[in-house]
Design an enzyme around this catalytic site. Structure first.
Site, PDB file in Angstrom:
ATOM      1  N   SER A 297     -10.496   1.537   5.054  1.00 25.11           N
ATOM      2  CA  SER A 297     -11.821   2.049   5.445  1.00 25.11           C
ATOM      3  C   SER A 297     -11.614   3.417   6.074  1.00 25.11           C
ATOM      4  CB  SER A 297     -12.462   1.126   6.483  1.00 25.11           C
ATOM      5  OG  SER A 297     -11.912   1.354   7.764  1.00 25.11           O
ATOM      6  N   ASP A 298     -12.680   4.180   6.250  1.00 26.91           N
ATOM      7  CA  ASP A 298     -12.528   5.349   7.110  1.00 26.91           C
ATOM      8  C   ASP A 298     -12.731   4.861   8.552  1.00 26.91           C
ATOM      9  OD1 ASP A 298     -12.032   7.839   8.085  1.00 26.91           O
ATOM     10  OD2 ASP A 298     -13.431   8.883   6.796  1.00 26.91           O
ATOM     11  N   TRP A 299     -12.489   5.745   9.474  1.00 25.83           N
ATOM     12  CA  TRP A 299     -12.485   5.376  10.897  1.00 25.83           C
ATOM     13  C   TRP A 299     -13.800   4.666  11.270  1.00 25.83           C
ATOM     14  CZ3 TRP A 299      -8.738   6.832  14.738  1.00 25.83           C
ATOM     15  CH2 TRP A 299      -9.113   6.514  16.046  1.00 25.83           C
TER      16      TRP A 299
END
Ligand code: BGC
Length: 767
Positions: A297-299
């Site tokens: 995932s992104d942050w």
């Protein structure tokens, strides 16, 4: 108990390892060791508890001085406990062999199975020794140099304990307002695809288990570069044709180049946030493209599914993301808290978890982490490789290749090497931090060679430096704290005084390195602060100005284009910036860069890009010149200031004799194209010959021009070379709205030239 469990894993892994030792020595990943890794992964998964499996899907950010005392209380203690209990699969931002060894030691020695962590970091354009920002590198169109630059970055990062980079960013963008254009390859999917593959190969090499290679991560999947109005983290609203033909090709190229991981994007596509988007992640990436690596995932983008209004709570968000195909949770902390119960309740099948975990473990095996979890933690290697002086040559070479000459009236450049009074003006000329650009977390501040230092190496001229104005005030690391000086012109007079006496004035103006990058969107892309006024004030007393631009995005520099005789685009060029700029200014290197992104005349033209559609009303009605009903603005012309593919040299190149081997082709046949290019000037130079096509009539409207090939050649003065291109099926087709690649018969225009808007043209038919 602990020793017993370590033995279990040790036995499984060693037996398997012995069986594949021969293959390992061959430095390539063969089919048999792929099978072997699959077997190892399967055996390991069989002995993992559900909780341990979910642990592998959990990534935490570096959190305490890992070499110091164990944290007591708070988030750090939670993370520490999770590491000990085998509930963390990866850490990001922990770096340096000491720190990495320390966290690795916790999981390897204290958790039940001792599964090593994969250590991720944003190695975007170098680690300690910095290359130019990626957009600048793209301007080189030099795939070998770009690959080499990624190799240098991988060598330094891997020597520092890191084995996974969150790069390359392969997002296509047509919007200079978006701060992250500095991190990509610009606006074109063909160039972007070639660069994506080159960077993946550079980071990963031929053997991922080698100590100097690291896993790459193509990001942000997908269409993040289309954030509405260039505003960071904004929604995206593009159609299927743009998704398939423009946004996705560089990701596909990265997957074809065997990229090991992909990262989700923060945006949505068609109303579904990318992190929870099954269509993107499963249907396209994992099924259609057969991607075998894993998706991070992104942050915090998993828990942001709730904020988007797509999931009702964290549990729902974890479910959506896991079902969609996001395999690892970066800093949402909700796979670890929610997935177990979701599986127990039968909402998520354990096969989904097994699939994610096996993808993650496979990459860890391929990196060799099971053979030796500390293989990237060799302090001697770290001392030798990080900041190795040899890397300075590599990044200098890349920096010179990234420079684009935008204007050079009366051959003001190159500068004469002696007997000249040169005034150097601009706060950025004396900057050692800004040229490092954005995204250089590991590097040391103020370590770039400034333009002033670079020019001081040419000692036979009289060089005088004056700042002219302080442009930025405050802590530029945090853009919100930058105050742009729009009022203080008290130092203009010093600059004017030296400019008056100079034969040539070199002005270094533009953006600070931290004005582009993540969360650095701007609605105004003029020269920031008082720089435009400074330029005009100096121009009043001396017109012999060379404008050296520093920027992480296209800027709007209309006035400068009209008045300033020479303009050099030098982006943010990394550690060796000032040396590269000076060598080009003095003609020791002949610039050959070409713009990977269109420069607009003003911000209102954005999005502006060369491969636009024709529309139904592209031109003014010749028969009725008063007609206003055609696609245009009433206050600015349609053309950009500088088009895609544009860039000058200290020599000139002439194109002629554009020939096709036939005029009519069967749909399966390759089209052979050749063109002669002559260096018509007095010095040797490099040229990027560009091939474009236009599919004149199709079931989905096609762009007026599409890049389909390029060739970087070097020609001595007076030399002519014939360049050959081949257009095959892959280059003549396109994606329909169902995402299927099709090729249709019909008429095609062919264009070849040194920039997208000035070309030789010809034509063929596909039957
Ligand atoms: C960025 C990613 C980056 C991640 C980890 C996010 O904010 O969008 O590109 O890799 O942070 O630093």
């Amino acid at each position: 108990m602990k020793i017993k469990s370590k033995l279990i894993i040790y036995i499984i892994v060693t037996i398997m390892f012995m069986a594949c030792t021969d293959n390992h020595n061959e430095n390539t990943i063969t089919h048999s060791n792929v099978n072997l890794i699959n077997e190892k992964v399967d055996s390991l998964i069989k002995i993992m508890t559900l909780k341990e499996k979910i642990g592998q899907m959990n990534q935490y950010n570096g959190f305490w001085d890992v070499t110091g005392p164990v944290p007591n209380g708070g988030d750090a203690q939670k993370k520490y406990e999770h590491l000990k209990n085998g509930l963390v699969g990866s850490m990001l931002t922990v770096r340096g062999t000491k720190a990495v060894r320390a966290v690795q030691k916790i999981v390897v020695e204290e958790s039940r199975l001792g599964i090593p962590l994969i250590i991720g970091f944003d190695v975007i354009h170098g680690y300690k020794t910095l290359s130019p920002i990626p957009l600048a590198e793209a301007a080189s169109w030099d795939l070998e140099a770009i690959k080499k630059s990624a190799q240098v970055a991988a060598a330094e990062a891997s020597a520092s304990g890191i084995n996974w980079t969150f790069a390359p960013m392969v997002d296509i963008s047509r919007d200079a307002r978006w701060g992250r254009v500095m991190e990509g390859s610009g606006e074109d999917p063909f160039l972007g695809s070639k660069i994506a593959a080159a960077r993946v190969k550079g980071f990963q090499g031929d053997d991922l288990s080698a100590v100097n290679t690291i896993a790459a991560c193509a990001k942000h999947f997908a269409a993040y570069g289309f954030s509405e109005a260039g505003k960071e983290y904004n929604t995206v609203d593009i159609g299927s044709s743009t998704l398939h033909n423009i946004a996705l090709p560089p990701f596909k190229a990265a997957v074809d180049a065997n990229v090991k991981t992909l990262m989700n994007a923060f945006n949505e596509y068609d109303g579904v946030p990318a992190t929870g988007n099954k269509y993107l992640l499963r249907d396209i990436l994992k099924d259609k493209w057969n991607f075998k690596g894993f998706v991070i995932s992104d942050w915090a983008s998993i828990k942001e599914l709730v904020v988007w209004g797509y999931a009702k709570d964290n549990k729902d968000a974890a479910k959506m993301a896991a079902l969609a195909g996001s395999d690892m949770d970066m800093e949402s902390h909700i796979y670890i808290s929610e997935l177990e119960q979701l599986v127990k309740d039968g909402v998520i099948s354990e096969t989904i978890i097994d699939d994610a975990v096996s993808r993650i473990l496979t990459v860890k095996f391929e990196l060799g982490l099971f053979d030796d979890p500390y293989r990237y933690c060799d302090e001697t290697r770290e001392k030798e490789i990080v900041n190795n002086p040899k890397h300075l040559d590599a990044v200098l070479d890349m920096a010179k290749k990234s420079i684009v000459l935008l204007k050079n009236e009366n051959q003001l450049l190159p500068l004469k090497k002696e007997g000249q009074n040169i005034a150097l003006i601009g706060a950025l000329a004396n900057e050692k931090n800004s040229p490092l650009g954005s995204w250089r977390i590991a590097s040391k501040d103020n370590t770039a060679v400034s333009v002033l230092e670079g020019m001081q190496n040419y000692k036979n001229n009289n060089l005088v430096y004056k700042k002219g104005a302080n442009v930025f005030i405050g802590d530029v690391q945090f853009v919100n704290e930058i105050e742009i000086n729009t009022t203080d012109k008290s130092e203009f007079k010093d600059a004017i005084t030296v400019a008056k006496k100079a034969d040539v004035v070199v002005m270094v103006l533009g953006e600070h390195g931290f004005q582009s990058g993540e969360a650095r969107s701007r609605t105004n892309i003029d020269l920031p602060g008082v720089q435009q006024e400074l330029l005009e004030a100096v121009y009043k007393v001396n017109k012999n100005i060379v404008l050296v631009l520093n920027n992480g995005r296209p800027l709007s520099i209309n006035w400068a284009d009209k008045h300033i005789p020479a303009i050099l685009e030098t982006w943010q060029l990394g550690t060796q910036a000032g040396n590269a700029v000076a060598q080009v200014l003095y003609g020791d290197y002949n610039p050959s860069g070409k713009l990977p992104m269109t420069f607009p005349r003003n911000v209102g033209q954005i999005p502006i890009y060369y491969n636009h559609k024709n529309t139904g009303r592209p031109v003014k009605d010749e028969g009725n010149p008063n007609l206003v009903f055609w696609s245009h603005y009433s206050d600015v012309e349609n053309t950009p200031l500088y088009p895609f593919g544009y860039g000058l040299s200290y020599t000139t190149f002439e194109y002629d004799n554009l020939i096709l081997n036939k005029k009519v082709f069967d749909i399966d046949e390759d089209v052979h194209i050749s063109v002669n290019i002559t260096n018509a000037g007095k010095v040797a130079g490099k040229e990027v010959a560009q091939l474009y096509i236009r599919d004149l009539v199709a079931s989905i409207t096609r762009p007026v021009k599409e890049l389909k090939g390029f060739e970087l050649i070097e020609l001595q003065a007076g030399e002519t070379k014939t360049v050959h291109f081949i257009l095959n099926k892959d280059r003549l087709g396109f994606y329909n709205n169902q995402g299927e690649f099709i090729i249709e018969p019909g008429d095609f225009d062919v264009f070849v030239g040194g920039r997208s808007d000035k070309t030789l043209n010809t034509h063929f038919e596909l039957k």
